[in-house]
Design a protein around this motif. Structure first.
Motif, mmCIF file in Angstrom:
data_model
loop_
_atom_site.group_PDB
_atom_site.id
_atom_site.type_symbol
_atom_site.label_atom_id
_atom_site.label_comp_id
_atom_site.label_asym_id
_atom_site.label_seq_id
_atom_site.Cartn_x
_atom_site.Cartn_y
_atom_site.Cartn_z
ATOM 1 N N ILE A 92 2.183 -2.770 -10.690
ATOM 2 C CA ILE A 92 2.967 -3.374 -9.613
ATOM 3 C C ILE A 92 2.491 -2.812 -8.273
ATOM 4 O O ILE A 92 2.363 -1.605 -8.122
ATOM 5 N N VAL A 93 2.214 -3.712 -7.336
ATOM 6 C CA VAL A 93 1.909 -3.269 -5.970
ATOM 7 C C VAL A 93 2.972 -3.888 -5.060
ATOM 8 O O VAL A 93 3.162 -5.107 -5.056
ATOM 9 N N VAL A 94 3.688 -3.055 -4.337
ATOM 10 C CA VAL A 94 4.738 -3.537 -3.439
ATOM 11 C C VAL A 94 4.254 -3.407 -1.995
ATOM 12 O O VAL A 94 3.888 -2.325 -1.560
ATOM 13 N N CYS A 95 4.235 -4.528 -1.276
ATOM 14 C CA CYS A 95 3.846 -4.487 0.134
ATOM 15 C C CYS A 95 5.111 -4.464 0.983
ATOM 16 O O CYS A 95 5.896 -5.408 0.954
ATOM 17 N N CYS A 96 5.314 -3.407 1.730
ATOM 18 C CA CYS A 96 6.517 -3.341 2.549
ATOM 19 C C CYS A 96 6.152 -3.006 3.990
ATOM 20 O O CYS A 96 5.042 -2.587 4.279
ATOM 21 N N GLY A 97 7.108 -3.189 4.887
ATOM 22 C CA GLY A 97 6.841 -2.950 6.300
ATOM 23 C C GLY A 97 7.766 -3.826 7.128
ATOM 24 O O GLY A 97 8.486 -4.656 6.575
ATOM 25 N N SER A 98 7.771 -3.639 8.433
ATOM 26 C CA SER A 98 8.690 -4.411 9.270
ATOM 27 C C SER A 98 8.174 -5.835 9.440
ATOM 28 O O SER A 98 7.067 -6.159 9.029
ATOM 29 N N GLY A 99 8.999 -6.688 10.057
ATOM 30 C CA GLY A 99 8.640 -8.109 10.194
ATOM 31 C C GLY A 99 7.468 -8.333 11.136
ATOM 32 O O GLY A 99 7.256 -7.568 12.068
ATOM 33 N N GLY A 100 6.722 -9.385 10.860
ATOM 34 C CA GLY A 100 5.661 -9.790 11.779
ATOM 35 C C GLY A 100 4.401 -8.948 11.755
ATOM 36 O O GLY A 100 3.629 -8.962 12.702
ATOM 37 N N VAL A 101 4.167 -8.205 10.665
ATOM 38 C CA VAL A 101 2.959 -7.383 10.612
ATOM 39 C C VAL A 101 1.937 -7.922 9.615
ATOM 40 O O VAL A 101 0.887 -7.334 9.420
ATOM 41 N N GLY A 102 2.239 -9.046 8.977
ATOM 42 C CA GLY A 102 1.279 -9.645 8.055
ATOM 43 C C GLY A 102 1.429 -9.181 6.612
ATOM 44 O O GLY A 102 0.455 -9.165 5.871
ATOM 45 N N LYS A 103 2.658 -8.830 6.240
ATOM 46 C CA LYS A 103 2.919 -8.390 4.854
ATOM 47 C C LYS A 103 2.539 -9.447 3.830
ATOM 48 O O LYS A 103 1.874 -9.159 2.844
ATOM 49 N N THR A 104 3.017 -10.669 4.058
ATOM 50 C CA THR A 104 2.808 -11.723 3.075
ATOM 51 C C THR A 104 1.320 -12.022 2.917
ATOM 52 O O THR A 104 0.817 -12.171 1.809
ATOM 53 N N THR A 105 0.625 -12.094 4.037
ATOM 54 C CA THR A 105 -0.809 -12.343 3.989
ATOM 55 C C THR A 105 -1.525 -11.225 3.240
ATOM 56 O O THR A 105 -2.423 -11.464 2.437
ATOM 57 N N THR A 106 -1.118 -9.991 3.502
ATOM 58 C CA THR A 106 -1.722 -8.855 2.816
ATOM 59 C C THR A 106 -1.487 -8.954 1.313
ATOM 60 O O THR A 106 -2.412 -8.753 0.512
ATOM 61 N N ALA A 107 -0.262 -9.283 0.926
ATOM 62 C CA ALA A 107 0.055 -9.402 -0.495
ATOM 63 C C ALA A 107 -0.809 -10.480 -1.142
ATOM 64 O O ALA A 107 -1.373 -10.286 -2.223
ATOM 65 N N ALA A 108 -0.936 -11.619 -0.466
ATOM 66 C CA ALA A 108 -1.724 -12.720 -1.011
ATOM 67 C C ALA A 108 -3.196 -12.328 -1.122
ATOM 68 O O ALA A 108 -3.852 -12.599 -2.128
ATOM 69 N N ALA A 109 -3.716 -11.649 -0.100
ATOM 70 C CA ALA A 109 -5.128 -11.249 -0.110
ATOM 71 C C ALA A 109 -5.394 -10.228 -1.230
ATOM 72 O O ALA A 109 -6.424 -10.303 -1.910
ATOM 73 N N LEU A 110 -4.467 -9.314 -1.419
ATOM 74 C CA LEU A 110 -4.620 -8.320 -2.486
ATOM 75 C C LEU A 110 -4.595 -9.000 -3.851
ATOM 76 O O LEU A 110 -5.399 -8.688 -4.732
ATOM 77 N N GLY A 111 -3.670 -9.954 -4.013
ATOM 78 C CA GLY A 111 -3.554 -10.663 -5.281
ATOM 79 C C GLY A 111 -4.841 -11.417 -5.600
ATOM 80 O O GLY A 111 -5.353 -11.343 -6.721
ATOM 81 N N LEU A 112 -5.356 -12.114 -4.589
ATOM 82 C CA LEU A 112 -6.580 -12.888 -4.802
ATOM 83 C C LEU A 112 -7.744 -11.968 -5.163
ATOM 84 O O LEU A 112 -8.499 -12.237 -6.093
ATOM 85 N N ARG A 113 -7.849 -10.875 -4.429
ATOM 86 C CA ARG A 113 -8.963 -9.958 -4.692
ATOM 87 C C ARG A 113 -8.871 -9.384 -6.108
ATOM 88 O O ARG A 113 -9.860 -9.329 -6.830
ATOM 89 N N VAL A 148 4.007 -7.751 -4.954
ATOM 90 C CA VAL A 148 5.279 -8.190 -4.381
ATOM 91 C C VAL A 148 5.281 -8.049 -2.871
ATOM 92 O O VAL A 148 4.921 -7.015 -2.323
ATOM 93 N N ASP A 149 5.709 -9.105 -2.250
ATOM 94 C CA ASP A 149 5.944 -9.112 -0.811
ATOM 95 C C ASP A 149 7.426 -8.756 -0.665
ATOM 96 O O ASP A 149 8.210 -9.010 -1.569
ATOM 97 N N THR A 150 7.826 -8.147 0.431
ATOM 98 C CA THR A 150 9.242 -7.805 0.566
ATOM 99 C C THR A 150 9.899 -8.653 1.644
ATOM 100 O O THR A 150 9.226 -9.125 2.553
ATOM 101 N N PRO A 151 11.215 -8.843 1.555
ATOM 102 C CA PRO A 151 11.897 -9.734 2.500
ATOM 103 C C PRO A 151 11.810 -9.233 3.937
ATOM 104 O O PRO A 151 11.668 -8.034 4.179
ATOM 105 N N PRO A 152 11.882 -10.165 4.864
ATOM 106 C CA PRO A 152 11.801 -9.793 6.281
ATOM 107 C C PRO A 152 13.102 -9.181 6.760
ATOM 108 O O PRO A 152 13.870 -9.797 7.465
ATOM 109 N N SER A 153 13.381 -7.970 6.333
ATOM 110 C CA SER A 153 14.643 -7.325 6.684
ATOM 111 C C SER A 153 14.602 -6.839 8.109
ATOM 112 O O SER A 153 13.554 -6.730 8.709
ATOM 113 N N ARG A 154 15.782 -6.487 8.618
ATOM 114 C CA ARG A 154 15.797 -5.911 9.961
ATOM 115 C C ARG A 154 15.124 -4.544 9.892
ATOM 116 O O ARG A 154 14.508 -4.082 10.814
ATOM 117 N N SER A 155 15.251 -3.903 8.759
ATOM 118 C CA SER A 155 14.548 -2.646 8.598
ATOM 119 C C SER A 155 13.876 -2.663 7.237
ATOM 120 O O SER A 155 14.400 -3.213 6.278
#
Lengths: 450, 324
Positions: free
Chosen positions: A23-44, A154-161
Motif C-alpha cells: 500500500i502506498v498512501v499519498c497525503c498532503g494539503s490541497g492543491g499540491v498534485g496528490k492525485t496526479t502523483t498517485a496516478a503517476a506512481l500507479g502507472l509506473r 491511495v490518494d487522500t481526500p482534500p481535507s482542510r488539513s
C-alpha cells in the motif's frame, strides 16, 4: 539541473518494485498534485510489472479521463494502453455508495431499507466532513482484503488539513459507538428498570435538552437511525481500528506530497511528525512543481544588469550615433544571414557589410518603433534582438528568484526533517491529460535515484 | 457594497490571503472590518504574524487612514455553547452535553448543524449594532471553505431542511439564509490561471447561482508579470537564430558568443518556450473566466513571497481596482 538535489533522494523505483510494498498512501494539503502523483506512481508500478489499483478521491476531470475513469461507479476498472507486463486499475471513490454498501452488507433487507431512507443517514452519508475520509479508509480495507492487486496506491481526500485523513475515521467510529449514541438509545433500552431510575431521569433531561436544540423530529430521526444501525455499531469502531492498524503494518508506505511553498511544506512537516508519532512508515516527500533552470550559473542579478544594459543601448544609442547603429545592426543582422558560420571573433564586428543594407534599415525601423523602451511592441509590433535578449534575461532573472525562494523553503523543511528522503518533480506549464504525461512524471519521480 | 463578503477558492489559490487583503482594503479610511475564519486552520494568525486567534474578536491590524481590522476564528463548539447560553440559558446543561459528546456530535458529526453555527455567527456579526444603533462592523469578510464545498456550506437551509424541519436550529437556519441570499452578501471566488482551479471556479459559479446565492467577483491571484510580449515571443521562438542571441548576450558582457554566453542560449530559449506555453494557457483560462459575466480582477504574484508588507500591497491593489 533544478535545485541542488536534496541530501537524501527518494528511491521511488525501489519502493515500487519491492513486492513487500502493498500500500502506498499519498497525503498532503490541497492543491499540491496528490492525485496526479498517485496516478503517476500507479502507472509506473504497473509498467514495471506489478498489478496495481489506484484509488483516487476527487480527481480532476481530465486526469480521470486520461485513465479512462470518467464515470463514477466506485468499482476498479482496468486502464488500457499500459505498457509492460503489469496491470493498472483505477477507481474513483463514491462515498455515499460505499456507505450504502456497508449498510446493505451488514443489515437484513428490511432494516437496510429503513436505514437508507432515514433523513439523518442520508445527510450523514452525503455530507459529513469525515465521511469521505472514513469511506476512503473503508474502501482501502476492502481492496486490500480482496487481494486481487499486489499494490494499492491511495490518494487522500482534500481535507482542510492533511491530518484529518488520519483522525476523521476514528472520530466517526467513536461517534457511532459512543456514549451519545448509547444515551440516545437509552429511553428505549432502559425504561422500567428500577435501579436505573435516577439515571433515567438524567437521561431524559438530556434528551429533552437535545430535543429542544435540534427539534424533536430530528432527535427522533437520529434515534430511529441509531436503533436500526444498532447491530452494526460495534463493527464501525472495529473496522476503523483495523484500517488504522493496516496503515501501521509493514508493507504500507506513506508519501507526503507538497509543493515548494511555505504553507504546503508546513502541512507536510505536521504530517511527517504525526506519522512518526503514530508509528506509520514514511517513505519520503514528493516535492511537486519544482522549478529549475539550465542556465543556473547566471545569477538573477547579472541577468538583470545585462538586460538593463541591452535595453539602454537599444533605447538610445543607436539613434545617437549612426556608427553604433551600424554595429548594432551588424549584431542583429547576423541573424538574418548565414555568416555566423564564419570562424570570426565572438564580437563579430567584422562582418556588418555582409548583412548588408536591407536588414540594417529594417532594424533601424524597429529600433525607432520600440525605441521608447518602456513599452515594447507599441510600435511596429516587431522587437529587436536586443529587446528579445533583454526579455530572455529578465525571464531568467525571475526564474532564478523563484528558484532561490523554493530552495529556501525546501531547505527549511529538510533542516527540520533531515531524515526524510525527497523526490522532486519539475513544474509543468500545463496539466496532465494523458498516460504519456503521467509517464513523464513517473520518470521524474524516479530520476532522483541515489 | 455588500456587508458580508465571503471569499472562497480552490485549495492553494490563496483565498485566506485575498480575504485578509480585502478586509484591510475595506477598513481603509476609518472603517472597521471583521475578518472571520471558519475552518480552524489559524491561517489568519499566520498571515498577520500573530499568535493563534482565540474565539474572541480582537484587533489584528490597522489600515491606512486609521481603519481597523478585527479577526475572529470561529470555533464551532464554542459557538454552539454560546448559542445555547444565549437562547436557552443552558449553562450547566451545556457543559453536561459537552461531556457526553453531544457538542462533538452537533459540531463535527451532524453536517449542516456545524455550518449553521459558523455562518450564524458571521451573520450575527453582520447584524450587530452598538448602543447608538450603528453597525458594529462596516463589513465582515469571511475566509470560507474551498470552492468545492462553498455552496453546501452556505446553503445551510437546504442542508438542514431535511434534518431539522422545526425547532430552533431550523429557525436559525432560516434567519441565516435570509442574510446569505440577500444583496447584503457577496461571494467571491479566488482562482489561479490554471486549468483545475478555473474549472472549479466555473463549477462553483454554476452551483452558487443554482442555489440562488449572490456571486460577486472572480479574483485571479498570483498573476505572473508579462516578461515577454507577443512580438518578442514570436521573434524569440523560431525566427531569431541562436547565434544572433549569443552575440547579443556577449555584447551585454556575459562572456564570449561561442563560450559562456553561447551556452546560455539554449536554456534561455527553453525557458522562453515554457513561458510561451504557459502564457498561451493563461490566456485561454482568462477567456474561460471572462465568459461568465462577472467582474474579473487580477492580483500580482509577489516576487519575494507573501509577508505583511505584501498583504498591504495587495490591499492597495484591491482598492485601486475598485473592489473596496
Amino acid at each position: 539541473m533544478s535545485l541542488d538535489p536534496a541530501r537524501d533522494p527518494l528511491d521511488v523505483d525501489a519502493l515500487l518494485d519491492d513486492p513487500k510494498t502493498r500500500i502506498v498512501v499519498c497525503c498532503g494539503s490541497g492543491g499540491v498534485g496528490k492525485t496526479t502523483t498517485a496516478a503517476a506512481l500507479g502507472l509506473r508500478a504497473a509498467e514495471r510489472g506489478r498489478t496495481v489499483v489506484v484509488l483516487t478521491i476527487d480527481p480532476a476531470r481530465r486526469l480521470a479521463q486520461s485513465m479512462g475513469i470518467d464515470s463514477l461507479d466506485n468499482v476498479p476498472r482496468r486502464v488500457k494502453d499500459v505498457h509492460g507486463g503489469g496491470e493498472l486499475h483505477a477507481m474513483m471513490l463514491d462515498m455515499k455508495r460505499t456507505f450504502d454498501e456497508i449498510v446493505e452488507a451488514h443489515a437484513d433487507k428490511e432494516r437496510a431499507g429503513a436505514i437508507l431512507s432515514n433523513p439523518f443517514y442520508q445527510s450523514l452519508s452525503a455530507g459529513f466532513a469525515g465521511t469521505q475520509e472514513y469511506m476512503a479508509m473503508e474502501k482501502l480495507g476492502q481492496l486490500r482484503s480482496r487481494d486481487e492487486w499486489d499494490l494499492i496506491v491511495v490518494d487522500t481526500p482534500p481535507s482542510r488539513s492533511a491530518l484529518d485523513f488520519l483522525d476523521a475515521p476514528k472520530r466517526l467510529g467513536s461517534f457511532l459507538d459512543g456514549k451519545l449514541i448509547r444515551l440516545l438509545m437509552a429511553p428505549a433500552k432502559m425504561g422500567g428498570r428500577a435501579g436505573m431510575k435516577f439515571l433515567n431521569v438524567g437521561m431524559s433531561m438530556m434528551t429533552g435538552a437535545l430535543g429542544k436544540l435540534l427539534g424533536g423530529q430530528l432527535l427522533r430521526d437520529v434515534q430511529t437511525f441509531v436503533a436500526a444501525m444498532d447491530t452494526m455499531f460495534g463493527g464501525f469502531r472495529k473496522r476503523a481500528d483495523a484500517t488504522y492498524r493496516l496503515l501501521q503494518a509493514p508493507g504500507t508506505a506513506f508519501l507526503v506530497v507538497a509543493s515548494p511553498e511555505r504553507d504546503a511544506l508546513r502541512e507536510a512537516a505536521y504530517f511527517v511528525e504525526r506519522l512518526a508519532a503514530d508509528d506509520m512508515p514514511l517513505a519520503g516527500l514528493v516535492l511537486n512543481r519544482v522549478h529549475g533552470s539550465g542556465a543556473a550559473e547566471l545569477s538573477a542579478e547579472r541577468a538583470l544588469a545585462a538586460a538593463e544594459n541591452l535595453e539602454a543601448s537599444s533605447a538610445g544609442e543607436n539613434l545617437e550615433a549612426s556608427g553604433i547603429v551600424d554595429q548594432e545592426g551588424g549584431n542583429v543582422g547576423l541573424g538574418n544571414s548565414s555568416e555566423s558560420e564564419a570562424p570570426g571573433s565572438p564580437e563579430a564586428s567584422d562582418s556588418p557589410e555582409t548583412s548588408g543594407s536591407s536588414p540594417s534599415t529594417e532594424e533601424t525601423d524597429s529600433g525607432t518603433g520600440s525605441g521608447s523602451g518602456s513599452d515594447p511592441g507599441a510600435g511596429s509590433g516587431s522587437a529587436s534582438v536586443e529587446q528579445l535578449t533583454a526579455g530572455l534575461l529578465r525571464l531568467h532573472a525571475e526564474r532564478m528568484r523563484l528558484l532561490a525562494r523554493e530552495r529556501h523553503t525546501r531547505d527549511r523543511f529538510t533542516a527540520l526533517h533531515p531524515e526524510v528522503a525527497v523526490a522532486e518533480v519539475a513544474a509543468l506549464p500545463g496539466d496532465v491529460h494523458d498516460l504519456d504525461g503521467l509517464r513523464a512524471i513517473g520518470d521524474q519521480l524516479a530520476s532522483t535515484r541515489p | 457594497m455588500s456587508r458580508l463578503q465571503v471569499v472562497s477558492g480552490k485549495g492553494g489559490t490563496g483565498k485566506t490571503t485575498v480575504a485578509a487583503a480585502l478586509a484591510l482594503a475595506l477598513a481603509t479610511e476609518g472603517k472597521r472590518t471583521l475578518l472571520v475564519e471558519v475552518e480552524g486552520r489559524q491561517g489568519i494568525a499566520q498571515l498577520f504574524e500573530t499568535e493563534a486567534l482565540p474565539y474572541e474578536e480582537r484587533k489584528i491590524a490597522v489600515a491606512p487612514g486609521g481603519g481597523e481590522v478585527y479577526a475572529l476564528a470561529i470555533d464551532p463548539e464554542l459557538a454552539l455553547l454560546d448559542y445555547l447560553q444565549m437562547f436557552y440559558k443552558l449553562g450547566g446543561a451545556g457543559r453536561a452535553l459537552k461531556k457526553l459528546g453531544a457538542v462533538d456530535f452537533a459540531t463535527t458529526i451532524a453536517p449542516g448543524l456545524r455550518d449553521v453555527l459558523l455562518t450564524g455567527k458571521a451573520c450575527e456579526a453582520v447584524r450587530r449594532k452598538d448602543k447608538q444603533g450603528r453597525f458594529a462592523y462596516d463589513c465582515v469578510v469571511m475566509d470560507a471553505p474551498p470552492t468545492g464545498r462553498i455552496t453546501r456550506f452556505l446553503n445551510v437551509n437546504d442542508e438542514v431542511a431535511g434534518l431539522a424541519r422545526i425547532g430552533p436550529i431550523h429557525n436559525q437556519a432560516q434567519a441565516v439564509m435570509r442574510v446569505l441570499k440577500s444583496p447584503e452578501t457577496s461571494v467571491h471566488l479566488v482562482t489561479l490561471l490554471e486549468e483545475m482551479p478555473v474549472q472549479e471556479t466555473v463549477d462553483g459559479i454554476a452551483e452558487l447561482r443554482a442555489a440562488q446565492l449572490p456571486v460577486g467577483r472572480v479574483i485571479v491571484n498570483m498573476v505572473r508579470p508579462t516578461l515577454l510580449d507577443e512580438a518578442e515571443l514570436d521573434l524569440g521562438l523560431g525566427r531569431t537564430p541562436r547565434t544572433a542571441i549569443a552575440k547579443t548576450l556577449a555584447a551585454a558582457g556575459l562572456g564570449g558568443a561561442r563560450g559562456a554566453a553561447g551556452r546560455l542560449v539554449d536554456p534561455l530559449l527553453a525557458q522562453a518556450a515554457e513561458y510561451a506555453e504557459r502564457h498561451a494557457l493563461e490566456g485561454a483560462q482568462r477567456a474561460v473566466l471572462a465568459g461568465h459575466g462577472l467582474p474579473l480582477h487580477e492580483l500580482p504574484l509577489l516576487a519575494d513571497g507573501l509577508d505583511l508588507a505584501g498583504l498591504y500591497e495587495l490591499a492597495a491593489e484591491l482598492r485601486t481596482q475598485g473592489i473596496a
